[in-house]
Design an enzyme around this catalytic site. Sequence first.
Site, PDB file in Angstrom:
ATOM      1  N   SER A 275      28.678 -25.346  43.152  1.00 12.18           N
ATOM      2  CA  SER A 275      28.363 -26.614  43.831  1.00 12.18           C
ATOM      3  C   SER A 275      29.281 -26.821  45.031  1.00 12.18           C
ATOM      4  O   SER A 275      28.840 -27.281  46.085  1.00 12.18           O
ATOM      5  CB  SER A 275      28.537 -27.804  42.883  1.00 12.18           C
ATOM      6  OG  SER A 275      27.629 -27.721  41.833  1.00 12.18           O
TER       7      SER A 275
ATOM      8  N   PHE B  49      28.199 -34.429  51.626  1.00 18.52           N
ATOM      9  CA  PHE B  49      26.861 -34.814  52.106  1.00 18.52           C
ATOM     10  C   PHE B  49      26.421 -36.035  51.318  1.00 18.52           C
ATOM     11  O   PHE B  49      26.177 -35.938  50.108  1.00 18.52           O
ATOM     12  CB  PHE B  49      25.934 -33.628  51.849  1.00 18.52           C
ATOM     13  CG  PHE B  49      24.515 -33.760  52.302  1.00 18.52           C
ATOM     14  CD1 PHE B  49      24.134 -33.355  53.578  1.00 18.52           C
ATOM     15  CD2 PHE B  49      23.527 -34.239  51.434  1.00 18.52           C
ATOM     16  CE1 PHE B  49      22.804 -33.419  53.982  1.00 18.52           C
ATOM     17  CE2 PHE B  49      22.198 -34.304  51.838  1.00 18.52           C
ATOM     18  CZ  PHE B  49      21.831 -33.898  53.120  1.00 18.52           C
TER      19      PHE B  49
ATOM     20  N   LEU C 269      23.793 -38.652  50.560  1.00 17.49           N
ATOM     21  CA  LEU C 269      22.420 -39.151  50.662  1.00 17.49           C
ATOM     22  C   LEU C 269      22.150 -40.161  49.536  1.00 17.49           C
ATOM     23  O   LEU C 269      21.691 -41.272  49.783  1.00 17.49           O
ATOM     24  CB  LEU C 269      21.429 -37.979  50.569  1.00 17.49           C
ATOM     25  CG  LEU C 269      19.948 -38.347  50.631  1.00 17.49           C
ATOM     26  CD1 LEU C 269      19.582 -38.953  51.980  1.00 17.49           C
ATOM     27  CD2 LEU C 269      19.072 -37.109  50.381  1.00 17.49           C
TER      28      LEU C 269
ATOM     29  N   ILE D  35      28.656 -38.095  44.998  1.00 17.74           N
ATOM     30  CA  ILE D  35      28.759 -37.173  46.127  1.00 17.74           C
ATOM     31  C   ILE D  35      29.762 -36.058  45.815  1.00 17.74           C
ATOM     32  O   ILE D  35      30.979 -36.307  45.691  1.00 17.74           O
ATOM     33  CB  ILE D  35      29.154 -37.933  47.421  1.00 17.74           C
ATOM     34  CG1 ILE D  35      28.193 -39.117  47.645  1.00 17.74           C
ATOM     35  CG2 ILE D  35      29.196 -36.982  48.613  1.00 17.74           C
ATOM     36  CD1 ILE D  35      26.702 -38.760  47.657  1.00 17.74           C
TER      37      ILE D  35
ATOM     38  N   GLY E  41      27.874 -19.605  16.968  1.00 21.16           N
ATOM     39  CA  GLY E  41      28.245 -20.455  15.832  1.00 21.16           C
ATOM     40  C   GLY E  41      29.265 -21.499  16.245  1.00 21.16           C
ATOM     41  O   GLY E  41      29.221 -22.038  17.362  1.00 21.16           O
TER      42      GLY E  41
ATOM     43  N   GLU F 172      19.689 -32.501  43.468  1.00 17.29           N
ATOM     44  CA  GLU F 172      18.816 -31.783  44.411  1.00 17.29           C
ATOM     45  C   GLU F 172      17.359 -31.853  43.959  1.00 17.29           C
ATOM     46  O   GLU F 172      16.619 -30.882  44.073  1.00 17.29           O
ATOM     47  CB  GLU F 172      19.243 -30.318  44.519  1.00 17.29           C
ATOM     48  CG  GLU F 172      20.728 -30.154  44.633  1.00 17.29           C
ATOM     49  CD  GLU F 172      21.176 -29.826  46.019  1.00 17.29           C
ATOM     50  OE1 GLU F 172      20.319 -29.585  46.872  1.00 17.29           O
ATOM     51  OE2 GLU F 172      22.387 -29.855  46.247  1.00 17.29           O
TER      52      GLU F 172
HETATM   53  C1  LIG Z   1      27.271 -33.820  39.468  1.00 20.61           C
HETATM   54  C2  LIG Z   1      26.374 -34.394  40.515  1.00 20.61           C
HETATM   55  C3  LIG Z   1      26.604 -34.099  41.842  1.00 20.61           C
HETATM   56  C4  LIG Z   1      25.792 -34.668  42.846  1.00 20.61           C
HETATM   57  N1  LIG Z   1      26.061 -34.403  44.170  1.00 20.61           N
HETATM   58  C5  LIG Z   1      25.372 -35.060  45.139  1.00 20.61           C
HETATM   59  C6  LIG Z   1      25.724 -34.905  46.513  1.00 20.61           C
HETATM   60  O1  LIG Z   1      26.630 -34.122  46.871  1.00 20.61           O
HETATM   61  N2  LIG Z   1      25.065 -35.633  47.452  1.00 20.61           N
HETATM   62  C7  LIG Z   1      24.056 -36.509  47.121  1.00 20.61           C
HETATM   63  O2  LIG Z   1      23.505 -37.156  48.014  1.00 20.61           O
HETATM   64  N3  LIG Z   1      23.694 -36.675  45.805  1.00 20.61           N
HETATM   65  C8  LIG Z   1      24.323 -35.976  44.820  1.00 20.61           C
HETATM   66  N4  LIG Z   1      23.978 -36.146  43.494  1.00 20.61           N
HETATM   67  C9  LIG Z   1      22.936 -37.121  43.154  1.00 20.61           C
HETATM   68  C10 LIG Z   1      21.630 -36.494  42.727  1.00 20.61           C
HETATM   69  O3  LIG Z   1      20.979 -35.888  43.808  1.00 20.61           O
HETATM   70  C11 LIG Z   1      20.779 -37.591  42.064  1.00 20.61           C
HETATM   71  O4  LIG Z   1      21.403 -37.893  40.819  1.00 20.61           O
HETATM   72  C12 LIG Z   1      19.339 -37.175  41.856  1.00 20.61           C
HETATM   73  O5  LIG Z   1      18.633 -37.181  43.071  1.00 20.61           O
HETATM   74  C13 LIG Z   1      18.585 -38.090  40.862  1.00 20.61           C
HETATM   75  O6  LIG Z   1      18.765 -39.431  41.199  1.00 20.61           O
HETATM   76  P1  LIG Z   1      19.244 -40.495  40.082  1.00 20.61           P
HETATM   77  O7  LIG Z   1      20.396 -39.944  39.349  1.00 20.61           O
HETATM   78  O8  LIG Z   1      19.404 -41.789  40.787  1.00 20.61           O
HETATM   79  O9  LIG Z   1      18.054 -40.564  39.059  1.00 20.61           O
HETATM   80  P2  LIG Z   1      16.720 -41.418  39.226  1.00 20.61           P
HETATM   81  O10 LIG Z   1      16.086 -41.178  40.540  1.00 20.61           O
HETATM   82  O11 LIG Z   1      17.014 -42.842  38.838  1.00 20.61           O
HETATM   83  O12 LIG Z   1      15.804 -40.779  38.082  1.00 20.61           O
HETATM   84  C14 LIG Z   1      15.963 -41.090  36.701  1.00 20.61           C
HETATM   85  C15 LIG Z   1      14.826 -40.407  35.922  1.00 20.61           C
HETATM   86  O13 LIG Z   1      13.560 -40.896  36.420  1.00 20.61           O
HETATM   87  C16 LIG Z   1      12.746 -39.798  36.802  1.00 20.61           C
HETATM   88  N5  LIG Z   1      11.915 -40.168  37.958  1.00 20.61           N
HETATM   89  C17 LIG Z   1      12.307 -40.763  39.126  1.00 20.61           C
HETATM   90  N6  LIG Z   1      11.260 -40.919  39.945  1.00 20.61           N
HETATM   91  C18 LIG Z   1      10.179 -40.397  39.302  1.00 20.61           C
HETATM   92  C19 LIG Z   1       8.801 -40.241  39.632  1.00 20.61           C
HETATM   93  N7  LIG Z   1       8.305 -40.606  40.827  1.00 20.61           N
HETATM   94  N8  LIG Z   1       7.991 -39.676  38.705  1.00 20.61           N
HETATM   95  C20 LIG Z   1       8.471 -39.247  37.509  1.00 20.61           C
HETATM   96  N9  LIG Z   1       9.769 -39.353  37.143  1.00 20.61           N
HETATM   97  C21 LIG Z   1      10.602 -39.919  38.029  1.00 20.61           C
HETATM   98  C22 LIG Z   1      13.729 -38.687  37.172  1.00 20.61           C
HETATM   99  O14 LIG Z   1      13.111 -37.411  37.080  1.00 20.61           O
HETATM  100  C23 LIG Z   1      14.813 -38.890  36.123  1.00 20.61           C
HETATM  101  O15 LIG Z   1      14.432 -38.267  34.922  1.00 20.61           O
HETATM  102  C24 LIG Z   1      24.732 -35.534  42.481  1.00 20.61           C
HETATM  103  C25 LIG Z   1      24.479 -35.794  41.112  1.00 20.61           C
HETATM  104  C26 LIG Z   1      25.286 -35.229  40.139  1.00 20.61           C
HETATM  105  C27 LIG Z   1      25.009 -35.520  38.711  1.00 20.61           C
END
Ligand SMILES: Cc1cc2nc3c(=O)[nH]c(=O)nc-3n(C[C@H](O)[C@H](O)[C@H](O)COP(=O)(O)OP(=O)(O)OC[C@H]3O[C@@H](n4cnc5c(N)ncnc54)[C@H](O)[C@@H]3O)c2cc1C
Length: 390
Positions: free
Chosen positions: A97, A135, A137, A169, A345, A369
């Site tokens: 990552s 980054f 977003l 992030i 195990g 992503e």
């Molecule tokens: C360790 C880690 C590092 C990260 N690093 C970065 C980074 O460097 N930069 C950055 O910008 N982000 C980063 N992220 C954020 C990551 O990209 C988001 O967590 C991801 O896009 C999902 O968004 P959310 O967690 O808000 O989940 P949500 O969008 O709230 O989704 C929750 C659940 O709802 C489902 N869902 C949402 N919309 C729909 C739909 N239309 N139809 C069906 N199911 C749906 C999803 O699949 C998921 O199961 C990171 C996350 C983690 C855990």
Amino acid sequence: MQDPLELLDIPSLLSDEERAIQATVAAYLTDHVRPHIASWFEEGILPRELARELARELGKLGVLGMHLEGYGCAGTSALAYGLACLELEAVDSGIRSFVSVQGSLSMYSIWKYGSEEQKQEWLPRLAAGEAIGCFGLTEPDFGSNPSGMRTRAVRDGADWVLNGTKMWITNGGLADVATVWARTEEGIRGFLVPRGTPGFSTQDVKQKLSMRASVTSELVLQDVRLPESARLPLATSLRAPLTCLSEARFGIVFGAVGAARDSLQAALEYSGTRIQFDKPIAAFQLTQRKLASMTVQVSNSMLLALHLARLKEAGTLKPEQISVGKYNNVESAIAIARESRTILGANGISLEYSPLRHANNLESVLTYEGTSDIHLLSIGHALTGIASFR
Ligand SMILES: Cc1cc2nc3c(=O)[nH]c(=O)nc-3n(C[C@H](O)[C@H](O)[C@H](O)COP(=O)(O)OP(=O)(O)OC[C@H]3O[C@@H](n4cnc5c(N)ncnc54)[C@H](O)[C@@H]3O)c2cc1C
């Protein structure tokens, strides 16, 4: 057999140069990172000084922005970059990552959308690991749907003033420069925010059960004033950050194979030495079924990754094809990591062995992503022509 991918002689599909790059990255990681990774994971953070040293070492190795041309970047093939990601994630998803965010998100956003001055200022330092990038977003209320972002950039004379919060992030707390995406009156735009800019602060996320050998942070922007020269001039819509994410997802397609291969190798080795009922557990048919099935799955994932790399090199790789790779390879890797853990195990729950650490990390990889659900929707969209995201 040391490497389950050798069953189908998959390495024979690589050129000598690609094999040499993969071997060089693997050898460095075996000597310098693998011996420490369990304790970094246990500590739950990459200490700042250590991360900086690691960044410089990875810079010397040439893996930071390695698929980009010019500005001190190695300019290797897409496949060579994928193979490096594979070896990085075979050690830990957190290390892959770090490299993905630095090269495919931070550096790529500058390389593709930046001005010549921005490229000259940041890319050589980021490629050398002398500077770290991130980054931003995702926001607390907008993950899968970044189009709803609330972070705003408003013009004030010749300047821009940014307000908002970014969440989850990677490298946020380490970064010397953050690529921050914000809503403006003209649409979504990208800005380069250097560490130390008044009003810009970061806070690391604690108590993570996944991706523990990685820094994950919140970015807070409070009346952050930036000159026009901080805006990425060629980024003119949400398409820009989504294009950067496609770059990073390509690395994940390979990285997931690395985590799966390493988990399976651990199970394979263990099953040959663990004796129960007077036999190595590898002698039981049920264990062999697990090992054989996982070898088939990881081989399939690798062949898919190689196919996508060749499409990328031909310049024809489409986002929905990357979705197939990200969805399949990460889902498959987490299943392999968990199944490998069962072969170990009780020992499998210890940090002495990698499978459960990989499985925990892959929970994040499954989510970031684009979650698996979102990638299925992107494949469904390509198949039916109907977007069912909303
Ligand atoms: C360790 C880690 C590092 C990260 N690093 C970065 C980074 O460097 N930069 C950055 O910008 N982000 C980063 N992220 C954020 C990551 O990209 C988001 O967590 C991801 O896009 C999902 O968004 P959310 O967690 O808000 O989940 P949500 O969008 O709230 O989704 C929750 C659940 O709802 C489902 N869902 C949402 N919309 C729909 C739909 N239309 N139809 C069906 N199911 C749906 C999803 O699949 C998921 O199961 C990171 C996350 C983690 C855990």
